[in-house]
Design a protein around this motif. Structure first.
Motif, PDB file in Angstrom:
ATOM      1  N   ASN A  99       0.818  -1.216   0.000  1.00 10.79           N
ATOM      2  CA  ASN A  99       0.000   0.000   0.000  1.00 10.79           C
ATOM      3  C   ASN A  99       0.852   1.266   0.000  1.00 10.79           C
ATOM      4  O   ASN A  99       0.554   2.254   0.690  1.00 10.79           O
ATOM      5  CB  ASN A  99      -0.954   0.000   1.203  1.00 10.79           C
ATOM      6  CG  ASN A  99      -1.915  -1.165   1.164  1.00 10.79           C
ATOM      7  OD1 ASN A  99      -2.477  -1.484   0.110  1.00 10.79           O
ATOM      8  ND2 ASN A  99      -2.099  -1.831   2.295  1.00 10.79           N
ATOM      9  N   GLY A 100       1.941   1.206  -0.749  1.00  4.92           N
ATOM     10  CA  GLY A 100       2.763   2.391  -0.922  1.00  4.92           C
ATOM     11  C   GLY A 100       3.755   2.677   0.187  1.00  4.92           C
ATOM     12  O   GLY A 100       4.470   3.682   0.129  1.00  4.92           O
ATOM     13  N   GLN A 101       3.841   1.791   1.194  1.00  3.78           N
ATOM     14  CA  GLN A 101       4.703   2.057   2.339  1.00  3.78           C
ATOM     15  C   GLN A 101       5.629   0.868   2.608  1.00  3.78           C
ATOM     16  O   GLN A 101       5.224  -0.292   2.414  1.00  3.78           O
ATOM     17  CB  GLN A 101       3.864   2.298   3.612  1.00  3.78           C
ATOM     18  CG  GLN A 101       2.942   3.498   3.534  1.00  3.78           C
ATOM     19  CD  GLN A 101       3.718   4.806   3.507  1.00  3.78           C
ATOM     20  OE1 GLN A 101       4.784   4.919   4.105  1.00  3.78           O
ATOM     21  NE2 GLN A 101       3.170   5.800   2.808  1.00  3.78           N
ATOM     22  N   PRO A 102       6.874   1.124   3.079  1.00  2.04           N
ATOM     23  CA  PRO A 102       7.723   0.017   3.521  1.00  2.04           C
ATOM     24  C   PRO A 102       7.186  -0.562   4.822  1.00  2.04           C
ATOM     25  O   PRO A 102       6.878   0.182   5.767  1.00  2.04           O
ATOM     26  CB  PRO A 102       9.096   0.674   3.729  1.00  2.04           C
ATOM     27  CG  PRO A 102       8.798   2.115   3.976  1.00  2.04           C
ATOM     28  CD  PRO A 102       7.546   2.436   3.209  1.00  2.04           C
ATOM     29  N   VAL A 103       7.034  -1.888   4.870  1.00  2.63           N
ATOM     30  CA  VAL A 103       6.411  -2.511   6.037  1.00  2.63           C
ATOM     31  C   VAL A 103       7.312  -3.529   6.736  1.00  2.63           C
ATOM     32  O   VAL A 103       7.072  -3.892   7.887  1.00  2.63           O
ATOM     33  CB  VAL A 103       5.075  -3.196   5.663  1.00  2.63           C
ATOM     34  CG1 VAL A 103       4.047  -2.168   5.224  1.00  2.63           C
ATOM     35  CG2 VAL A 103       5.291  -4.245   4.570  1.00  2.63           C
ATOM     36  N   ASP A 104       8.327  -4.010   6.054  1.00  3.48           N
ATOM     37  CA  ASP A 104       9.192  -5.032   6.657  1.00  3.48           C
ATOM     38  C   ASP A 104      10.455  -5.132   5.817  1.00  3.48           C
ATOM     39  O   ASP A 104      10.560  -4.515   4.752  1.00  3.48           O
ATOM     40  CB  ASP A 104       8.467  -6.387   6.706  1.00  3.48           C
ATOM     41  CG  ASP A 104       9.038  -7.316   7.782  1.00  3.48           C
ATOM     42  OD1 ASP A 104      10.093  -6.967   8.362  1.00  3.48           O
ATOM     43  OD2 ASP A 104       8.445  -8.377   8.031  1.00  3.48           O
ATOM     44  N   GLY A 105      11.410  -5.923   6.277  1.00  7.56           N
ATOM     45  CA  GLY A 105      12.629  -6.089   5.509  1.00  7.56           C
ATOM     46  C   GLY A 105      13.628  -6.978   6.214  1.00  7.56           C
ATOM     47  O   GLY A 105      13.409  -7.415   7.348  1.00  7.56           O
TER      48      GLY A 105
END
Length: 303
Positions: A99-105
């Protein structure tokens, strides 16, 4: 049995699932695309050794997810701005966008099983890949003794996911069992770099090593006759163990080597113990000959 590993017309389509991006196209390729499905961004550079290990595994896992996620690759040497904005200090680094956002990595080269778990944390359970399904069929056929069907299944799995260690190892085992050691050796050379420590691949390597050793052992009857004359002829007993294993008598092979260890565990620089370890690796950790043999070996060594 003539399976050929190559490009499969039935391999899953990857158009649009894996792309390279730039600073100018990042918004389209990642931000906007992540509003449809999760997008993994692989930040890499040509000089980064671990990146070269991780990227093929990422690509394989994304293909296996069959559209549940996309993979976008960004060379930070050519396009450093986004990595600087995200304060990436070491690579490989993978960021997941939704949804357009960094959420994990994560950072570093993870094994495929952990990457699959990471993808499923974003996209839900994606189930077995086509390659995993074919590997399962191959294992069933192999256990049933249908080497031709097993080889076809393993070969198809290797077409779906080139270099998959379980597919390569399984196909090599089929060649070993039919006596085609050269094709087994060629098949094992196709494993991808991150798969060399996979248990099914190392088991196939060990099985090939055993088959090669068994080529010039002589007649089992002659070896037994030598042992009747001299029960402490450890070389004859060692050769007998290899010959029995080549004929499929795993328990008998383990028995002979354990007898050498019991007589003289240091004979020939612990050759019997080392050969037992190779047997166990070839049989796999769950085979009864491995389980029983390990228990008895420990009992002898620590008595």
């Amino acid at each position: 049995m003539e399976p050929i590993i190559g490009n499969s017309p039935d391999a899953p389509a990857t158009d649009g699932l894996i792309v390279d991006t730039t600073t100018q196209t990042f918004t389209r390729d990642v931000i906007e695309a992540s509003r449809e499905v999760p997008v993994l961004v692989d930040f890499w550079a040509p000089w980064c050794g671990p990146c070269k290990q991780l990227t093929p595994v990422l690509e394989s896992a994304v293909k296996a997810a069959r559209g549940a996620v996309k993979l976008v690759k960004m060379n930070i040497d050519d396009h450093p701005a986004v990595a600087q904005q995200l304060r990436i200090q070491s690579i490989p680094a993978v960021y997941a966008f939704k949804n357009g956002q960094p959420v994990d990595g994560f950072m570093g080269a993870l094994p495929e099983s952990q990457i699959k778990a990471f993808i499923e944390s974003l996209a839900g359970n994606i189930g077995p890949s086509p390659a995993e399904e074919m590997i399962g069929l191959g294992r069933e056929a192999y256990e049933a003794g249908d080497l031709s069907r097993a080889a076809q299944a393993f070969a198809q799995a290797a077409q779906e996911e080139p270099g998959h260690p379980a597919a390569v190892g399984g196909l090599a085992r089929c060649y070993i069992d039919t006596g085609d050691l050269e094709r087994a050796r060629q098949t094992l050379s196709l494993v991808r770099p991150d798969g060399r420590n996979d248990p099914e691949f190392t088991a196939a390597e060990a099985a090939l090593s055993l088959a090669e050793k068994a080529d010039d052992l002589g007649d089992i009857g002659e070896l037994r006759a030598r042992l009747e004359k001299n029960p402490k002829d450890h070389q004859a007993r060692f050769d007998l163990a290899l010959a029995l294993n080549a004929r499929g008598d795993k328990e008998g092979a383990v028995d002979e080597l354990l007898m050498i260890v019991e007589y003289d565990r240091n004979w020939n620089d612990e050759a019997a113990r080392k050969q037992l370890v190779e047997f166990f690796e070839a049989y796999g950790p769950k085979h009864e000959a491995t389980l029983s043999g390990r228990r008895r070996l420990s009992s002898i060594l620590f008595s």
